[in-house]
Design a protein around this motif. Structure first.
Motif, PDB file in Angstrom:
ATOM      1  N   LEU A  55      -4.054 -11.299 -42.815  1.00 19.74           N
ATOM      2  CA  LEU A  55      -3.412 -12.558 -42.451  1.00 19.74           C
ATOM      3  C   LEU A  55      -2.438 -13.013 -43.541  1.00 19.74           C
ATOM      4  CD1 LEU A  55      -6.427 -14.501 -40.930  1.00 19.74           C
ATOM      5  CD2 LEU A  55      -4.396 -13.745 -39.685  1.00 19.74           C
ATOM      6  N   ALA A  56      -2.817 -12.843 -44.802  1.00 21.26           N
ATOM      7  CA  ALA A  56      -1.952 -13.256 -45.909  1.00 21.26           C
ATOM      8  C   ALA A  56      -0.658 -12.444 -45.935  1.00 21.26           C
ATOM      9  CB  ALA A  56      -2.692 -13.114 -47.236  1.00 21.26           C
ATOM     10  N   ALA A  57      -0.709 -11.209 -45.455  1.00 21.35           N
ATOM     11  CA  ALA A  57       0.485 -10.354 -45.440  1.00 21.35           C
ATOM     12  C   ALA A  57       1.356 -10.587 -44.210  1.00 21.35           C
ATOM     13  CB  ALA A  57       0.057  -8.887 -45.513  1.00 21.35           C
ATOM     14  N   ASP A  58       0.876 -11.338 -43.243  1.00 18.32           N
ATOM     15  CA  ASP A  58       1.613 -11.571 -41.998  1.00 18.32           C
ATOM     16  C   ASP A  58       2.681 -12.639 -42.224  1.00 18.32           C
ATOM     17  OD1 ASP A  58       2.555 -12.083 -39.449  1.00 18.32           O
ATOM     18  OD2 ASP A  58       0.567 -12.306 -38.546  1.00 18.32           O
ATOM     19  N   LYS A  59       3.932 -12.216 -42.261  1.00 20.81           N
ATOM     20  CA  LYS A  59       5.050 -13.130 -42.538  1.00 20.81           C
ATOM     21  C   LYS A  59       5.334 -14.080 -41.381  1.00 20.81           C
ATOM     22  CE  LYS A  59       6.081 -11.258 -46.493  1.00 20.81           C
ATOM     23  NZ  LYS A  59       5.607 -11.827 -47.695  1.00 20.81           N
ATOM     24  N   THR A  60       4.740 -13.845 -40.209  1.00 17.20           N
ATOM     25  CA  THR A  60       4.973 -14.736 -39.073  1.00 17.20           C
ATOM     26  C   THR A  60       4.120 -16.006 -39.157  1.00 17.20           C
ATOM     27  OG1 THR A  60       3.304 -13.681 -37.668  1.00 17.20           O
ATOM     28  CG2 THR A  60       5.553 -12.791 -37.581  1.00 17.20           C
ATOM     29  N   VAL A  65      -0.447 -21.523 -44.684  1.00 17.22           N
ATOM     30  CA  VAL A  65      -1.612 -20.698 -44.339  1.00 17.22           C
ATOM     31  C   VAL A  65      -1.703 -19.516 -45.298  1.00 17.22           C
ATOM     32  CG1 VAL A  65      -2.536 -19.138 -42.582  1.00 17.22           C
ATOM     33  CG2 VAL A  65      -1.684 -21.386 -41.921  1.00 17.22           C
ATOM     34  N   ARG A  66      -0.577 -18.862 -45.544  1.00 18.57           N
ATOM     35  CA  ARG A  66      -0.582 -17.694 -46.442  1.00 18.57           C
ATOM     36  C   ARG A  66      -0.927 -18.101 -47.872  1.00 18.57           C
ATOM     37  NH1 ARG A  66       4.527 -16.726 -44.178  1.00 18.57           N
ATOM     38  NH2 ARG A  66       5.370 -16.593 -46.279  1.00 18.57           N
ATOM     39  N   ARG A 108      -7.346 -22.898 -37.373  1.00 13.14           N
ATOM     40  CA  ARG A 108      -6.794 -24.106 -36.736  1.00 13.14           C
ATOM     41  C   ARG A 108      -5.274 -24.168 -36.864  1.00 13.14           C
ATOM     42  NH1 ARG A 108     -11.936 -26.342 -38.489  1.00 13.14           N
ATOM     43  NH2 ARG A 108     -13.092 -26.847 -36.610  1.00 13.14           N
ATOM     44  N   HIS A 109      -4.720 -23.646 -37.972  1.00  9.29           N
ATOM     45  CA  HIS A 109      -3.271 -23.692 -38.165  1.00  9.29           C
ATOM     46  C   HIS A 109      -2.557 -22.457 -37.612  1.00  9.29           C
ATOM     47  CE1 HIS A 109      -4.348 -26.895 -40.987  1.00  9.29           C
ATOM     48  NE2 HIS A 109      -3.137 -27.349 -40.732  1.00  9.29           N
ATOM     49  N   ALA A 110      -3.154 -21.293 -37.780  1.00 13.95           N
ATOM     50  CA  ALA A 110      -2.487 -20.056 -37.356  1.00 13.95           C
ATOM     51  C   ALA A 110      -2.779 -19.723 -35.902  1.00 13.95           C
ATOM     52  CB  ALA A 110      -2.925 -18.900 -38.254  1.00 13.95           C
ATOM     53  N   ALA A 113      -5.347 -16.415 -31.809  1.00 14.15           N
ATOM     54  CA  ALA A 113      -4.687 -15.158 -31.427  1.00 14.15           C
ATOM     55  C   ALA A 113      -4.304 -14.339 -32.660  1.00 14.15           C
ATOM     56  CB  ALA A 113      -3.460 -15.443 -30.575  1.00 14.15           C
ATOM     57  N   ALA A 114      -3.847 -15.014 -33.709  1.00 10.91           N
ATOM     58  CA  ALA A 114      -3.486 -14.302 -34.940  1.00 10.91           C
ATOM     59  C   ALA A 114      -4.720 -13.686 -35.582  1.00 10.91           C
ATOM     60  CB  ALA A 114      -2.802 -15.253 -35.914  1.00 10.91           C
ATOM     61  N   VAL A 115      -5.806 -14.427 -35.572  1.00 11.51           N
ATOM     62  CA  VAL A 115      -7.048 -13.895 -36.149  1.00 11.51           C
ATOM     63  C   VAL A 115      -7.529 -12.699 -35.335  1.00 11.51           C
ATOM     64  CG1 VAL A 115      -9.453 -14.445 -36.703  1.00 11.51           C
ATOM     65  CG2 VAL A 115      -7.658 -16.124 -37.137  1.00 11.51           C
TER      66      VAL A 115
END
Length: 140
Positions: A55-60, A65-66, A108-110, A113-115
């Motif tokens: 998740l930390a590497a996901d630039k979207t 959050v990152r 809650r913020h991302a 679906a991202a998780v």
């Protein structure tokens, strides 16, 4: 006069640090997963760590959050625990509790679906993460 002032400042700073630490322990006790969820959180920690790095590497994802994820990973890598191991239950589970609290905010913020997209473990493990974060997996 300056010596007593310095001692007063040092005592005040030490007292403030102790009070902040006690408040943190109280917050962790209140935020810890209930029942068997704490045991699940500890068991899932390796998958959660991989999830956090993905998740930390996901630039979207939003920068905030990152940043939270990066700070969490720094904390988890530190050899010094915030809650010493001699404190029953919390001493050994502090990393899992802190990861759970941060993950709740991240989900809650991302968004769930991202998780789900970055989850490295099993479906049962993901279901446990959903329970730990207190959210519903409506996207299955």
């Amino acid at each position: 006069m300056t010596g007593s002032l310095l001692i007063g400042v040092l005592v005040g700073a030490a007292t403030a640090l102790v009070l902040v630490w006690v408040a943190l322990v109280v917050v962790m006790i209140a935020a810890r997963p209930r029942g068997g969820l704490l045991r699940e959180a500890v068991r899932l920690l390796p998958d959660v760590l991989r999830l956090l790095s993905r998740l930390a590497a996901d630039k979207t994802l939003p920068r905030g959050v990152r940043v939270r994820l990066a700070l969490l990973m720094v904390y988890l890598a530190m050899p010094i625990d915030l809650i010493p191991d001699f404190i029953p239950v919390l001493g050994y589970a502090d990393d899992a509790i802190i990861a759970t609290v941060v993950l709740r905010g991240v989900v809650r913020h991302a968004g769930i679906a991202a998780v789900r997209a970055h989850w490295p473990g099993s479906d049962d493990g993901f279901a446990a993460v959903v329970r730990l974060t207190g959210l519903r997996d409506t996207e299955r």
